[in-house]
Design a protein around this motif. Structure first.
Motif, PDB file in Angstrom:
ATOM      1  N   GLY A 189       0.827  -1.200   0.000  1.00 18.87           N
ATOM      2  CA  GLY A 189       0.000   0.000   0.000  1.00 18.87           C
ATOM      3  C   GLY A 189       0.859   1.247   0.000  1.00 18.87           C
ATOM      4  N   ASP A 190       0.205   2.376   0.084  1.00 18.40           N
ATOM      5  CA  ASP A 190       0.926   3.643   0.106  1.00 18.40           C
ATOM      6  C   ASP A 190       1.743   3.769   1.389  1.00 18.40           C
ATOM      7  OD1 ASP A 190      -0.269   4.300  -2.292  1.00 18.40           O
ATOM      8  OD2 ASP A 190      -1.957   5.318  -1.326  1.00 18.40           O
ATOM      9  N   TYR A 191       2.769   4.557   1.318  1.00 21.35           N
ATOM     10  CA  TYR A 191       3.571   4.834   2.502  1.00 21.35           C
ATOM     11  C   TYR A 191       2.815   5.777   3.445  1.00 21.35           C
ATOM     12  CZ  TYR A 191       7.673   2.699   0.298  1.00 21.35           C
ATOM     13  OH  TYR A 191       8.549   1.812  -0.283  1.00 21.35           O
ATOM     14  N   ASN A 192       3.203   5.745   4.715  1.00 21.08           N
ATOM     15  CA  ASN A 192       2.695   6.683   5.725  1.00 21.08           C
ATOM     16  C   ASN A 192       1.187   6.563   5.991  1.00 21.08           C
ATOM     17  OD1 ASN A 192       5.291   7.857   6.079  1.00 21.08           O
ATOM     18  ND2 ASN A 192       4.956   9.091   4.228  1.00 21.08           N
ATOM     19  N   GLN A 193       0.643   5.352   5.848  1.00 19.54           N
ATOM     20  CA  GLN A 193      -0.754   5.151   6.236  1.00 19.54           C
ATOM     21  C   GLN A 193      -0.805   4.933   7.746  1.00 19.54           C
ATOM     22  OE1 GLN A 193      -3.668   3.157   3.783  1.00 19.54           O
ATOM     23  NE2 GLN A 193      -2.035   2.483   2.419  1.00 19.54           N
ATOM     24  N   ARG A 194      -1.659   5.687   8.399  1.00 18.21           N
ATOM     25  CA  ARG A 194      -1.677   5.661   9.854  1.00 18.21           C
ATOM     26  C   ARG A 194      -2.779   4.750  10.388  1.00 18.21           C
ATOM     27  NH1 ARG A 194      -5.701   8.740  11.839  1.00 18.21           N
ATOM     28  NH2 ARG A 194      -6.770  10.159  10.396  1.00 18.21           N
ATOM     29  N   ILE A 195      -2.663   4.435  11.651  1.00 23.14           N
ATOM     30  CA  ILE A 195      -3.672   3.638  12.354  1.00 23.14           C
ATOM     31  C   ILE A 195      -4.860   4.553  12.656  1.00 23.14           C
ATOM     32  CG2 ILE A 195      -4.161   2.383  14.492  1.00 23.14           C
ATOM     33  CD1 ILE A 195      -1.136   1.652  14.537  1.00 23.14           C
ATOM     34  N   PRO A 196      -6.064   4.208  12.206  1.00 21.36           N
ATOM     35  CA  PRO A 196      -7.202   5.120  12.382  1.00 21.36           C
ATOM     36  C   PRO A 196      -7.896   4.958  13.730  1.00 21.36           C
ATOM     37  CG  PRO A 196      -7.873   3.256  11.043  1.00 21.36           C
ATOM     38  CD  PRO A 196      -6.408   3.063  11.354  1.00 21.36           C
ATOM     39  N   LEU A 197      -8.628   5.986  14.086  1.00 19.94           N
ATOM     40  CA  LEU A 197      -9.519   5.933  15.236  1.00 19.94           C
ATOM     41  C   LEU A 197     -10.803   5.220  14.844  1.00 19.94           C
ATOM     42  CD1 LEU A 197      -9.197   9.662  16.358  1.00 19.94           C
ATOM     43  CD2 LEU A 197      -8.421   7.707  17.708  1.00 19.94           C
ATOM     44  N   LEU A 198     -11.405   4.505  15.776  1.00 22.19           N
ATOM     45  CA  LEU A 198     -12.705   3.903  15.507  1.00 22.19           C
ATOM     46  C   LEU A 198     -13.728   4.996  15.176  1.00 22.19           C
ATOM     47  CD1 LEU A 198     -14.511   1.379  15.421  1.00 22.19           C
ATOM     48  CD2 LEU A 198     -14.926   1.695  17.871  1.00 22.19           C
ATOM     49  N   ARG A 199     -13.622   6.137  15.811  1.00 18.91           N
ATOM     50  CA  ARG A 199     -14.518   7.262  15.531  1.00 18.91           C
ATOM     51  C   ARG A 199     -14.489   7.627  14.047  1.00 18.91           C
ATOM     52  NH1 ARG A 199     -16.908  11.561  17.914  1.00 18.91           N
ATOM     53  NH2 ARG A 199     -16.358  10.802  20.000  1.00 18.91           N
ATOM     54  N   GLU A 200     -13.294   7.641  13.459  1.00 16.86           N
ATOM     55  CA  GLU A 200     -13.167   7.994  12.047  1.00 16.86           C
ATOM     56  C   GLU A 200     -13.912   6.994  11.150  1.00 16.86           C
ATOM     57  OE1 GLU A 200      -9.062   9.623  10.891  1.00 16.86           O
ATOM     58  OE2 GLU A 200      -8.641   8.359  12.626  1.00 16.86           O
ATOM     59  N   VAL A 201     -13.827   5.724  11.505  1.00 12.73           N
ATOM     60  CA  VAL A 201     -14.516   4.696  10.720  1.00 12.73           C
ATOM     61  C   VAL A 201     -16.025   4.893  10.814  1.00 12.73           C
ATOM     62  CG1 VAL A 201     -14.821   2.222  10.362  1.00 12.73           C
ATOM     63  CG2 VAL A 201     -12.595   3.098  11.108  1.00 12.73           C
ATOM     64  N   PHE A 202     -16.522   5.131  12.020  1.00  8.18           N
ATOM     65  CA  PHE A 202     -17.956   5.366  12.207  1.00  8.18           C
ATOM     66  C   PHE A 202     -18.413   6.601  11.438  1.00  8.18           C
ATOM     67  CE2 PHE A 202     -18.541   3.092  16.583  1.00  8.18           C
ATOM     68  CZ  PHE A 202     -18.353   1.873  15.950  1.00  8.18           C
ATOM     69  N   GLU A 203     -17.603   7.648  11.447  1.00 13.66           N
ATOM     70  CA  GLU A 203     -17.959   8.876  10.742  1.00 13.66           C
ATOM     71  C   GLU A 203     -17.987   8.668   9.230  1.00 13.66           C
ATOM     72  OE1 GLU A 203     -16.200  12.305  13.797  1.00 13.66           O
ATOM     73  OE2 GLU A 203     -14.957  11.540  12.143  1.00 13.66           O
ATOM     74  N   ALA A 204     -17.045   7.884   8.715  1.00 15.51           N
ATOM     75  CA  ALA A 204     -16.911   7.710   7.266  1.00 15.51           C
ATOM     76  C   ALA A 204     -17.943   6.753   6.678  1.00 15.51           C
ATOM     77  CB  ALA A 204     -15.504   7.216   6.934  1.00 15.51           C
ATOM     78  N   PHE A 205     -18.415   5.794   7.483  1.00 16.39           N
ATOM     79  CA  PHE A 205     -19.298   4.752   6.947  1.00 16.39           C
ATOM     80  C   PHE A 205     -20.525   4.567   7.832  1.00 16.39           C
ATOM     81  CE2 PHE A 205     -14.788   3.676   6.259  1.00 16.39           C
ATOM     82  CZ  PHE A 205     -14.725   3.972   4.893  1.00 16.39           C
ATOM     83  N   PRO A 206     -21.372   5.584   7.907  1.00 18.78           N
ATOM     84  CA  PRO A 206     -22.513   5.541   8.840  1.00 18.78           C
ATOM     85  C   PRO A 206     -23.547   4.480   8.515  1.00 18.78           C
ATOM     86  CG  PRO A 206     -22.689   7.428   7.360  1.00 18.78           C
ATOM     87  CD  PRO A 206     -21.331   6.852   7.149  1.00 18.78           C
ATOM     88  N   GLY A 207     -23.604   4.034   7.262  1.00 19.89           N
ATOM     89  CA  GLY A 207     -24.618   3.059   6.882  1.00 19.89           C
ATOM     90  C   GLY A 207     -24.113   1.644   6.684  1.00 19.89           C
ATOM     91  N   THR A 208     -22.852   1.411   7.024  1.00 16.65           N
ATOM     92  CA  THR A 208     -22.238   0.101   6.811  1.00 16.65           C
ATOM     93  C   THR A 208     -22.169  -0.678   8.131  1.00 16.65           C
ATOM     94  OG1 THR A 208     -20.869   0.976   5.014  1.00 16.65           O
ATOM     95  CG2 THR A 208     -20.185  -1.121   5.987  1.00 16.65           C
ATOM     96  N   ALA A 209     -22.590  -1.927   8.103  1.00 16.28           N
ATOM     97  CA  ALA A 209     -22.483  -2.783   9.287  1.00 16.28           C
ATOM     98  C   ALA A 209     -21.007  -2.995   9.622  1.00 16.28           C
ATOM     99  CB  ALA A 209     -23.166  -4.115   9.032  1.00 16.28           C
ATOM    100  N   ILE A 210     -20.699  -2.982  10.918  1.00 14.70           N
ATOM    101  CA  ILE A 210     -19.315  -3.140  11.358  1.00 14.70           C
ATOM    102  C   ILE A 210     -19.232  -4.195  12.455  1.00 14.70           C
ATOM    103  CG2 ILE A 210     -17.348  -2.003  12.467  1.00 14.70           C
ATOM    104  CD1 ILE A 210     -18.069   0.536  11.012  1.00 14.70           C
ATOM    105  N   ASN A 211     -18.270  -5.078  12.282  1.00 13.93           N
ATOM    106  CA  ASN A 211     -18.025  -6.203  13.184  1.00 13.93           C
ATOM    107  C   ASN A 211     -16.747  -5.891  13.970  1.00 13.93           C
ATOM    108  OD1 ASN A 211     -16.952  -8.708  14.103  1.00 13.93           O
ATOM    109  ND2 ASN A 211     -18.134  -9.815  12.584  1.00 13.93           N
ATOM    110  N   ILE A 212     -16.876  -5.714  15.279  1.00 12.02           N
ATOM    111  CA  ILE A 212     -15.753  -5.255  16.091  1.00 12.02           C
ATOM    112  C   ILE A 212     -15.225  -6.377  16.981  1.00 12.02           C
ATOM    113  CG2 ILE A 212     -14.999  -3.610  17.853  1.00 12.02           C
ATOM    114  CD1 ILE A 212     -17.255  -1.751  16.944  1.00 12.02           C
ATOM    115  N   ASP A 213     -13.950  -6.679  16.802  1.00  9.65           N
ATOM    116  CA  ASP A 213     -13.262  -7.634  17.676  1.00  9.65           C
ATOM    117  C   ASP A 213     -12.539  -6.834  18.759  1.00  9.65           C
ATOM    118  OD1 ASP A 213     -11.832  -9.650  18.884  1.00  9.65           O
ATOM    119  OD2 ASP A 213     -11.045 -10.493  17.020  1.00  9.65           O
TER     120      ASP A 213
END
Length: 316
Positions: free
Chosen positions: A126-150
């Protein structure tokens, strides 16, 4: 003689009742209802096509039309909930440090090339310098997508913060959470019983025991999702010369015990979705759906999408 007849009639009655309730479980149990059903689940966002658990992976999977994103959560030293599979970041970033020991702003970026855990000798770049995201960011970006959290660690604060985020984004009906650990799943349920939970390993073993003794139709289940591996894929991940005859027998036995169409059908009749992981080949996709699994978790969302486009959808 009369005692023998009594025992036989009792056993016969039990067997008939068990068979009836196994076939028609809603005579005894109310069918569980969810707002989503998932056939296509992207493991770590699709770790074979984009770097695992990154925003790039999640965006790619959602653009392909995945039904569900699967991801993993940890908590940083400053109590930020982040998306990462590993607690120690040596494998993913090259830095030998635990997430819990550093602040969010100090987290290193991902290496640009990572091994795909469930595909032999394969790597994802993948691209260089990809950072570890916050769970908040995922929720904000994909409000209508089901998410399975381990939930990766047994940490009450982490579980509470994930619950708070789910509630903040009003995602109780679009989220499922849990872990193989029974202790973690218990804490998840106690913290927020409105979020559907996964079967822990302990409960999977109990489920199998109940199934093979005929007791399952009588037993209440609070879980709404069963995620189980397909043991036979282990043979694809290891060098064939390193697998002993005993190991092959154990894999075969585990596969035979777990991959039971009648079990999957019974659970689905009770409103429990069955996901098989982590499958990356067409033959395994086909087997899982032939066994009546609800969905498949994959590292290669494009492959699974193409398979589903050419495979009639059975009644779920």
């Amino acid at each position: 003689m009369s005692a023998a007849l009594y025992i036989l009639s009792t056993l016969g009655g039990y067997a008939l009742t068990s068979a009836l309730l196994f076939k028609c479980p809603n005579l005894l149990h109310r069918k569980k209802k969810q707002s989503f059903k998932c056939r296509h689940i992207s493991h770590r966002g699709g770790a074979g096509e984009k770097l695992e658990n990154t925003m790039a992976a999640f965006k790619h999977a959602v653009q392909l039309g995945t039904d569900m994103l699967e991801l993993d959560c940890h908590m940083t030293k400053d109590e930020q909930v982040v998306v990462s599979h590993d607690e120690n970041l040596k494998r993913a970033t090259g830095m030998n440090v635990n997430i819990a020991d550093i602040n969010f702003t100090e987290l290193p970026t991902y290496q640009h090339r990572l091994h795909v855990s469930f595909q032999k000798d394969c790597f994802c770049e993948g691209d260089y310098n990809q950072r570890i995201p916050l769970l908040r960011e995922v929720f904000e970006a994909f409000p209508g997508t089901a998410i399975n959290i381990d939930i990766k660690v047994n940490n009450s604060t982490l579980i509470s913060k994930v619950s708070d985020l789910v509630q903040e984004f009003n995602r109780q009906d679009l989220t499922v959470w849990g872990n193989a650990s029974q202790d973690i799943v218990k804490k998840c349920y106690k913290t927020n019983p409105c979020i559907p939970i996964l079967f822990s390993l302990h409960r999977v073993l109990l489920l199998l025991g109940l199934f093979y003794t005929g007791l399952l139709p009588f037993f209440p289940l609070r879980e709404q999702f069963l995620e189980i591996p397909m043991p036979s894929i282990i043979l694809k991940l290891k060098d064939q010369n390193t697998i002993s005859r005993t190991q092959r027998f154990v894999i075969w036995l585990a596969d035979m015990l777990l991959m039971r169409k009648s079990l999957f059908k019974h659970l689905k009749a009770r409103g429990i979705q069955v996901y098989v992981w982590v499958l990356n080949d067409t033959e395994d996709f086909e087997r899982a759906f032939d066994l009546d699994a609800t969905g498949v978790m994959t590292d290669y969302p494009t492959r699974l999408k193409e398979f589903l486009e050419h495979t009639p959808c059975k009644e779920q």
